[in-house]
Design a protein around this motif. Structure first.
Motif, mmCIF file in Angstrom:
data_model
loop_
_atom_site.group_PDB
_atom_site.id
_atom_site.type_symbol
_atom_site.label_atom_id
_atom_site.label_comp_id
_atom_site.label_asym_id
_atom_site.label_seq_id
_atom_site.Cartn_x
_atom_site.Cartn_y
_atom_site.Cartn_z
ATOM 1 N N UNK A 159 1.144 -1.159 -0.045
ATOM 2 C CA UNK A 159 0.218 0.553 0.311
ATOM 3 C C UNK A 159 1.023 1.065 0.052
ATOM 4 N N UNK A 160 1.685 0.924 0.839
ATOM 5 C CA UNK A 160 3.473 2.264 0.699
ATOM 6 C C UNK A 160 4.130 2.639 -0.401
ATOM 7 N N UNK A 161 4.084 1.135 -0.854
ATOM 8 C CA UNK A 161 4.801 1.686 -1.964
ATOM 9 C C UNK A 161 3.683 1.669 -3.655
ATOM 10 N N UNK A 204 20.965 -12.916 5.040
ATOM 11 C CA UNK A 204 19.989 -11.947 4.073
ATOM 12 C C UNK A 204 20.384 -10.618 3.739
ATOM 13 N N UNK A 205 19.882 -10.237 3.273
ATOM 14 C CA UNK A 205 19.980 -8.040 3.004
ATOM 15 C C UNK A 205 19.033 -8.133 4.245
ATOM 16 N N UNK A 206 18.972 -6.432 4.759
ATOM 17 C CA UNK A 206 18.384 -6.083 5.662
ATOM 18 C C UNK A 206 17.781 -4.646 5.020
ATOM 19 N N UNK A 207 16.993 -3.782 4.566
ATOM 20 C CA UNK A 207 16.838 -2.876 4.332
ATOM 21 C C UNK A 207 16.040 -1.827 5.008
ATOM 22 N N UNK A 208 14.997 -2.756 5.628
ATOM 23 C CA UNK A 208 14.616 -1.499 7.098
ATOM 24 C C UNK A 208 13.752 -1.993 7.989
ATOM 25 N N UNK A 209 13.435 -1.018 9.119
ATOM 26 C CA UNK A 209 12.949 -1.768 10.057
ATOM 27 C C UNK A 209 11.481 -1.324 9.887
ATOM 28 N N UNK A 210 10.120 -2.031 10.595
ATOM 29 C CA UNK A 210 9.184 -1.417 10.727
ATOM 30 C C UNK A 210 8.565 -0.641 11.468
ATOM 31 N N UNK A 211 9.429 -0.929 13.247
ATOM 32 C CA UNK A 211 8.829 0.207 14.011
ATOM 33 C C UNK A 211 9.914 2.268 13.707
ATOM 34 N N UNK A 229 13.052 6.556 5.903
ATOM 35 C CA UNK A 229 13.949 5.944 4.587
ATOM 36 C C UNK A 229 12.746 6.373 3.606
ATOM 37 N N UNK A 230 11.787 6.296 3.528
ATOM 38 C CA UNK A 230 10.545 7.440 2.358
ATOM 39 C C UNK A 230 9.607 6.700 3.174
ATOM 40 N N UNK A 231 8.964 5.739 3.935
ATOM 41 C CA UNK A 231 7.497 5.236 3.870
ATOM 42 C C UNK A 231 7.432 6.430 5.688
ATOM 43 N N UNK A 232 6.983 7.875 5.091
ATOM 44 C CA UNK A 232 7.045 8.673 6.095
ATOM 45 C C UNK A 232 5.868 7.493 7.023
ATOM 46 N N UNK A 233 6.154 7.112 8.379
ATOM 47 C CA UNK A 233 4.984 6.990 9.362
ATOM 48 C C UNK A 233 5.008 5.213 9.080
#
Ligand code: MLT
Length: 314
Positions: A159-161, A204-211, A229-233
Motif C-alpha cells: 500500500x505504501x509503495x 539475508x540483506x536488510x533494508x529497514x525496520x517497521x518500527x 527511509x521514505x515511507x513516512x510514519x
C-alpha cells in the motif's frame, strides 16, 4: 458442604501438563516466543508446559483448535496480531473474536524487518524501492499465509509503495526464511525475532525496520526505519497475547494470569527477547480485561485497513 467438582478441579489446577498451541510452523517467531514462554511458565505453574504447532491458513487453524478445546485451562493459544485481522480476512471464520476466547494478557511487541535474498542487487531501501517499482508483479513477497503478521506487513508495504508484488504463502516464516536465504523468494517483512539472527549471520540483506525507532541492536545500528527511509510514519508492530477457550473457570484463568505475570518477569526471558529487538509488556498490559479491549480496538482498526485494501482469504 461438599466442594463442587469444578471448584475441586480448579483447586488442583494444573495437575497435568499444559499445552500452548502455536498456529504456525516450528522454528518461526511465534514458535520461538511460545517456547520461551513455556520454559518460563514451568516454575510458576509447577507443571510441564508443551508447545503444539497447529499451522495453516495464516494462524486460523491453530486458533480454531483452541476455540474448540475443552475450557479447562490445559489448552492455551499463543497468537499475535493475526487474532485481530483474521475476522476481516476470513469471512467464513469458524470462531468469533473475542467472544470464543478468554484473554489472559499480552506478552510482547515485536518490530518487523524488511529483508531480501542475498543475491539482491539493491544495497539500500531506495534502490530496493526502485527495483520493486520496475519489477512489481514479478517480485516474490514471502509470507506465512493470509492473516499472518508477515502478510499484514506485506499488505501495508505494498500500500505504501503503491505496487503489488506476488505473495508466496508458507505455513510459517521459518520455511519462508529457508527459501529466502536460498533465493527462491525475493523479499519478506519478517518479525525481528527470526530476522535478527539471520542478519547477524549475514544470511539475508536488510533494508529497514517497521518500527518508528531504530532497533538498539549492534547488527541493526545502521538500519533505518522505513519511515525515515521514505515511507513516512510506516509502523507495524506485532503484538503477541495468550488465550484460553471461552468458559474456562475464573479461578483457573486467575492462576494462568498470575503464572504469566511471573513468567514475564523472568530475567533470562527478558534478556533473550530484548536481544532480538522484542519488548516484553509491563504489568499494566497483563490485565485480561485490558487485553480484551486492546484486541477489540485492533480488530476494528485492522478490519478497516483490510476492507480498504479489498484483501480477503475466502
Ligand atoms: C507471521 O508472519 O505471522 C509469523 O512470523 C509466522 C510465524 O511465526 O512463523
Amino acid at each position: 458442604a461438599v466442594l463442587g467438582f469444578a471448584s475441586l478441579a480448579c483447586a488442583e489446577f494444573p495437575d497435568k501438563p499444559v499445552t500452548l498451541v502455536v498456529p504456525f510452523a516450528a522454528g518461526g517467531p511465534s514458535d520461538k516466543i511460545a517456547r520461551d514462554l513455556a520454559e518460563a511458565l514451568r516454575k510458576p505453574l509447577g507443571q510441564t508446559v508443551v508447545v503444539d504447532n497447529a499451522a495453516g491458513a495464516g494462524g486460523t487453524i491453530g486458533s480454531a483448535k483452541v476455540a474448540r478445546a475443552a475450557p479447562d485451562g490445559y489448552t492455551l493459544l499463543v497468537h499475535h496480531i493475526g487474532m485481530a485481522t483474521a475476522p476481516a480476512l476470513y469471512r467464513k471464520l469458524s470462531y468469533k473474536v473475542p467472544e470464543d476466547f478468554e484473554t489472559l494478557g499480552l506478552i510482547n511487541e515485536a518490530p518487523s524487518v524488511l529483508i531480501g535474498k542475498p543475491s539482491l542487487a539493491a544495497g539500500n531501501f531506495a534502490e530496493l524501492r526502485q527495483w520493486i517499482a520496475s519489477n512489481g508483479g514479478k517480485v516474490n513477497l514471502a509470507n506465512a499465509g493470509i492473516g499472518s503478521a508477515s502478510h499484514l506487513c506485506g499488505l501495508m508495504l505494498q500500500g505504501a509503495l503503491k505496487t503489488s508484488m506476488t505473495p508466496v504463502p508458507y505455513k510459517g516464516t521459518a520455511p519462508a526464511m529457508t527459501d529466502l536465504i536460498g533465493g527462491q523468494v525475493d523479499v519478506m517483512c519478517e518479525q525481528a525475532t527470526n530476522a535478527v539472527p539471520q542478519i547477524e549471520g549475514k544470511k539475508v540483506k536488510v533494508y529497514g525496520v517497521t518500527s518508528l525507532q531504530r532497533l538498539p541492536l549492534a547488527a541493526l545500528k545502521d538500519t533505518p526505519t522505513l519511515s525515515e527511509a521514505g515511507l513516512k510514519d510506516f509502523n507495524v508492530q506485532v503484538w503477541h497475547g495468550l488465550y484460553a477457550p471461552r468458559g474456562t473457570p475464573p479461578a483457573v484463568l486467575a492462576k494462568l494470569n498470575a503464572a504469566l505475570r511471573t513468567a514475564l518477569k523472568d530475567p533470562d526471558l527478558i534478556k533473550r527477547e530484548e536481544a532480538l529487538g522484542l519488548t516484553v509488556v509491563n504489568d499494566d498490559r497483563l490485565d485480561p480485561a485490558g487485553h480484551r479491549k486492546y484486541l477489540e480496538a485492533e480488530k476494528a482498526r485492522w478490519s478497516k485497513v483490510i476492507r480498504d485494501a479489498g484483501e480477503y482469504a475466502d
